[in-house]
Write a protein that holds these residues in place. Structure first.
Motif, short mmCIF file in Angstrom:
data_model
loop_
_atom_site.label_atom_id
_atom_site.label_comp_id
_atom_site.label_asym_id
_atom_site.label_seq_id
_atom_site.Cartn_x
_atom_site.Cartn_y
_atom_site.Cartn_z
N UNK A 251 0.84 -1.20 0.00
CA UNK A 251 0.00 0.00 0.00
C UNK A 251 0.88 1.25 0.00
N UNK A 252 1.79 1.27 0.93
CA UNK A 252 2.65 2.46 1.03
C UNK A 252 4.06 2.11 0.61
N UNK A 253 4.63 2.91 -0.19
CA UNK A 253 6.01 2.63 -0.56
C UNK A 253 6.95 2.79 0.63
N UNK A 254 6.62 3.70 1.50
CA UNK A 254 7.49 3.95 2.65
C UNK A 254 6.68 3.76 3.92
N UNK A 255 6.58 2.54 4.39
CA UNK A 255 5.69 2.28 5.53
C UNK A 255 6.20 2.88 6.82
N UNK A 256 7.46 3.19 6.89
CA UNK A 256 7.94 3.72 8.15
C UNK A 256 7.53 5.14 8.29
N UNK A 257 6.77 5.37 9.32
CA UNK A 257 6.17 6.68 9.52
C UNK A 257 7.11 7.60 10.20
N UNK A 258 8.25 7.12 10.61
CA UNK A 258 9.01 8.02 11.45
C UNK A 258 10.33 8.47 10.89
N UNK A 259 10.64 8.04 9.70
CA UNK A 259 11.86 8.55 9.11
C UNK A 259 11.66 10.04 8.94
N UNK A 260 12.48 10.85 9.51
CA UNK A 260 12.23 12.28 9.39
C UNK A 260 12.25 12.71 7.93
N UNK A 261 11.24 13.43 7.57
CA UNK A 261 11.18 13.91 6.19
C UNK A 261 12.18 15.05 6.01
N UNK A 262 12.30 15.50 4.78
CA UNK A 262 13.22 16.60 4.51
C UNK A 262 12.86 17.78 5.40
N UNK A 263 13.88 18.47 5.85
CA UNK A 263 13.66 19.55 6.80
C UNK A 263 12.66 20.56 6.24
N UNK A 264 11.77 21.01 7.09
CA UNK A 264 10.83 22.04 6.67
C UNK A 264 9.55 21.49 6.08
N UNK A 265 9.52 20.20 5.76
CA UNK A 265 8.30 19.64 5.19
C UNK A 265 7.34 19.33 6.33
N UNK A 266 6.32 20.13 6.46
CA UNK A 266 5.35 19.91 7.51
C UNK A 266 4.00 19.71 6.85
N UNK A 267 3.51 18.48 6.95
CA UNK A 267 2.25 18.17 6.29
C UNK A 267 1.11 18.69 7.14
N UNK A 268 0.99 19.97 7.15
CA UNK A 268 0.11 20.63 8.12
C UNK A 268 -1.36 20.29 7.90
N UNK A 269 -1.74 20.16 6.65
CA UNK A 269 -3.15 19.98 6.37
C UNK A 269 -3.54 18.52 6.24
N UNK A 270 -2.57 17.65 6.23
CA UNK A 270 -2.88 16.25 6.00
C UNK A 270 -3.68 15.69 7.16
N UNK A 271 -4.78 14.99 6.88
CA UNK A 271 -5.51 14.33 7.95
C UNK A 271 -4.72 13.12 8.43
N UNK A 272 -4.04 13.23 9.50
CA UNK A 272 -3.08 12.25 10.00
C UNK A 272 -1.98 12.05 8.97
N UNK A 273 -1.01 11.31 9.32
CA UNK A 273 0.14 11.15 8.46
C UNK A 273 -0.21 10.21 7.31
N UNK A 274 -0.11 10.66 6.09
CA UNK A 274 -0.49 9.80 4.97
C UNK A 274 0.41 8.59 4.82
N UNK A 275 1.56 8.59 5.47
CA UNK A 275 2.43 7.43 5.39
C UNK A 275 2.03 6.37 6.40
N UNK A 276 1.08 6.74 7.28
CA UNK A 276 0.77 5.85 8.40
C UNK A 276 -0.17 4.74 7.97
N UNK A 277 0.08 3.53 8.48
CA UNK A 277 -0.83 2.42 8.22
C UNK A 277 -2.08 2.59 9.05
N UNK A 278 -3.19 1.98 8.59
CA UNK A 278 -4.38 2.01 9.43
C UNK A 278 -4.15 1.12 10.64
#
Lengths: 222, 494
Positions: A1-28
């Motif tokens: 489902x997700x290419x990058x299932x690990x939700x905690x690898x820090x993304x590139x600095x400054x990338x803040x998914x502010x509007x995303x309803x929960x982390x889109x990388x997160x599994x249900x």
């Protein structure tokens, strides 16, 4: 489902998914798979329960509140409950704690201050009647021991030591092998009898040598 | 909304189906509801962690250099050591545990935290209680009862705060929208009930109306052992049960193992504790039952271990990328090792050697730190970016934290278990004197191991400082982001 299932690898600095309803990388949310239990596992459970049952029964003596010896075995602990205490051993220990401060560990006392017990006619009298009284309520005033005069006070032990303890101490003093003593042992019942008979003595103060000498060696039977 | 045009949710996460997108929206709402409360608890926990670490270092240093700070009454060993214990247990560990528990309950019940301000107030009072308690210990008002040193004037505050928090957790559970109870919830909910039972029973029997004689020792060991096993352990296991499958995106290996693991813990753990009194004047059966219960703990430990291990099976390469997984797996493996080691320590023949030695202390830290604290670190790394919608600023700091903590605690445990066991062998040997600087004696032989412990303490401190830096940094970013942006729109009604 997700290419990058690990939700905690820090993304590139400054990338803040502010509007995303929960982390889109997160599994249900997680759930459990249904699989049958393996026979090995059931065997493992049975082994442990079997061992547990055996061990509890084997090392609990008789489940008594006073059974301290886990090796006594079921039922066998009943003979273990009251350990027979050797009065000589108990007496030696108590003597060293209580009496030896004045009468000294070797029982020779301190010349002019504390009378000796070794070879003392008071300690080796044929009966313990006087000695029990001294130990219970103390002694005051002049006294002659082995021909030497002493004038000091001995503290009472009526409340500090029970019948068994006093009997053990007196037995020890009267039968100390290294001191060459071989008088009769003192039974807790004898101490109890005298304790009861003299229960008003504490109010009158400690004994004097004259009072004691007026008494017989042996306690008269009532 | 026409079938062709994407919904707002799909626009935001184009890879998801409508159903998944809706679930995500709910998760976001839940995360937002926990935000303030959790940040309060995590922040306070971090402060107590640092304070506790400093106390630990002072106490550890005194063990091999008794002159260190010996002329300051407030910092004598008898006060610093309980101050360390209470700071990390009731300050750090319990607050982290409460925050993680609340978040997991909310998420697994699909229910937002209602009226979070009540929990916030309870949290503030909890912290005041711990602060008064530790101040009291340093001032010399300790009750001198291990694990319950906090003086009587601070404990009611702790109890009332806790009751409020636990009631809030249970209310949230009452209003759950998810029928299925996931395994983590059993553990968390049970812990919410077990802790007040332990704490109030111990307070009443030891401090308010003290029982007498050996019963006192019995109650004390029962509490001290069970607070690990029925408060911290279930929360730690519950968290691992959530985070490993969550991060991997696969189900837990076997439902049947989950059930047996939980109920056997509930059945056996409470009987533990009296095995610490082997050789003491306790009825033989009481110690025997405790030993059997300790050995029977193999069942929940192996069961949970198998369940976690086979869930991880085939995914171990992911440890390389995921710090959360790394902390969780380290914690889970430590749980298995420490528990099986504990089984060994409970046996009469082993206990006669190892009890009253430093190996008991090593064992306690293996449980509290290598297992529980590591799991809490992992959980905090997972939760914080989700609730405040800010990424961790530095992967390197997280890495430093993990390796410093992992290496530090291993350097603590392994030498101290070896040293403690040798110390036990020396103590039961009548030819070895207790203290003699010129030959092999009980006191002098332990000194090298105690020095190693101080070194390990500094390594752990480095890890904690890295963690603190990360945390302060992410909070700073969060505040900055909140200033720059409009508040996050409420997505749940979309």
């Amino acid at each position: 489902m997700n290419p990058d299932p690990d939700n905690n690898t820090p993304a590139a600095a400054g990338v803040v998914a502010d509007l995303a309803p929960a982390d889109p990388r997160e599994h249900i949310e997680p759930n459990e798979a249904q699989r049958p239990m393996s026979l090995w596992y059931v065997t493992f459970l049975c082994l442990f329960f079997g061992w547990g049952g055996y061990y509890v029964q084997r090392y609990s003596a008789d489940y008594g509140a006073l059974s301290y010896d886990e090796n006594a075995g079921f039922g066998g602990a009943k003979t273990n409950i009251v350990k027979q205490v050797d009065p000589y051993v108990l007496g030696k220990r108590l003597f060293e704690n209580v009496c030896a401060k004045c009468h000294q560990p070797d029982g020779h006392g301190v010349a002019g201050q504390y009378p000796p017990l070794v070879g003392s006619e008071w300690a080796l009298a044929s009966g313990p009647a006087r000695m029990v009284r001294i130990a219970l309520d103390g002694l005051q005033g002049p006294i002659t021991v082995k021909g030497a005069g002493y004038n000091n006070t001995m503290t009472p032990h009526r409340d500090a030591l029970n019948d068994q303890q006093l009997a053990a101490i007196l037995t020890y003093v009267r039968t100390q092998k290294e001191w060459g003593h071989n008088a009769s042992a003192v039974a807790p019942e004898e101490v109890a009898g005298i304790r009861n008979k003299t229960k008003d003595r504490a109010a009158l103060g400690s004994w004097t040598a004259a009072e004691l000498l007026a008494l017989p060696d042996h306690e008269p039977r009532p | 909304m026409s079938a062709t045009s994407p919904s707002i949710l799909q626009a935001l996460s184009p890879s998801d189906t409508e159903d998944v997108a809706q679930r995500r929206a709910l998760l976001a709402e839940i995360d937002a509801s926990c935000r303030g409360t959790l940040m309060l608890f995590f922040g306070a926990a971090l402060v107590w962690l640092l304070i506790g670490t400093v106390f630990a270092l002072i106490a550890s240093w005194k063990m091999h250099s008794p002159d260190f700070l010996a002329d300051i009454p407030w910092l004598t060993f008898g006060r610093v050591r309980p101050a360390h214990l209470n700071a990390v247990v009731f300050g750090f560990a319990s607050e982290a545990a409460i925050a993680v528990t609340l978040w997991l309950i909310c998420r697994l019940c699909r229910a937002p935290l209602m009226h979070g301000w009540v929990v916030n107030i309870a949290g503030v009072f909890w912290n005041i209680g711990v602060a008064i308690g530790i101040g009291g210990i340093l001032a010399g008002h300790s009750t001198a009862i291990e694990w319950l040193e906090i003086p009587g004037y601070a404990t009611p505050l702790l109890f009332v705060s806790y009751a409020l928090i636990a009631i809030w957790g249970i209310i949230t559970f009452r209003f759950r929208r998810e029928k299925h109870l996931y395994v983590s919830q059993w553990y968390l909910l049970a812990a919410l009930f077990w802790f007040p039972w332990l704490y109030s029973a111990a307070q009443i029997l030891l401090i308010m109306e003290p029982v007498r004689g050996v019963v006192q020792a019995t109650v004390n060991w029962w509490f001290a052992h069970n607070v690990l096993g029925l408060w911290f352990t279930p929360i730690g296991i519950g968290a691992i049960y959530y985070f490993i499958p969550k991060v991997l995106g696969i189900p837990v290996y076997k439902y049947s193992l989950s059930v047996i693991g939980f109920w056997s813990l509930a059945l056996f753990y409470n009987w533990n504790g009296m095995h610490h009194l082997v050789g003491g004047p306790l009825p033989a059966w009481l110690i025997t039952v405790s030993i059997v219960a300790s050995v029977m703990m193999t069942i929940p430990v192996v069961t949970v271990g198998l369940n976690h291990h086979f869930t991880m099976w085939g995914s171990f390469h992911k440890l390389k990328d995921s710090p959360v997984l790394r902390f969780m797996v380290f914690g889970g493996m430590s749980y298995t090792v420490t528990s099986l080691h504990g089984v060994l320590l409970a046996l009469r023949s082993v206990s006669e050697v190892t009890h009253f030695t430093h190996s008991t202390i090593a064992h306690a830290h293996q449980g509290m730190y290598a297992f529980f604290t590591m799991v809490m670190f992992g959980a905090i790394y997972y939760i914080v970016p989700r609730i405040i919608q800010v990424e961790w600023p530095s992967a390197r700091l997280i890495s430093i934290h993990f390796w410093a903590s992992a290496i530090g605690i291993m350097l603590y445990i392994v030498p101290l278990i070896i040293g403690g066991t040798l110390q036990g062998v020396a103590m039961i040997n009548p030819d070895v004197p207790f203290l003699d600087p010129n030959k092999y004696s009980v006191v002098t032989m332990t000194v090298p191991y105690l020095r190693v412990r101080s070194v390990s303490g500094f390594i752990i401190l480095v890890g904690h400082l890295a963690f603190a830096t990360s945390f302060i940094w992410i909070v700073a970013r969060w505040i900055k982001a909140a200033r720059q942006h409009q508040p996050t729109p409420i997505v749940s009604n979309v």
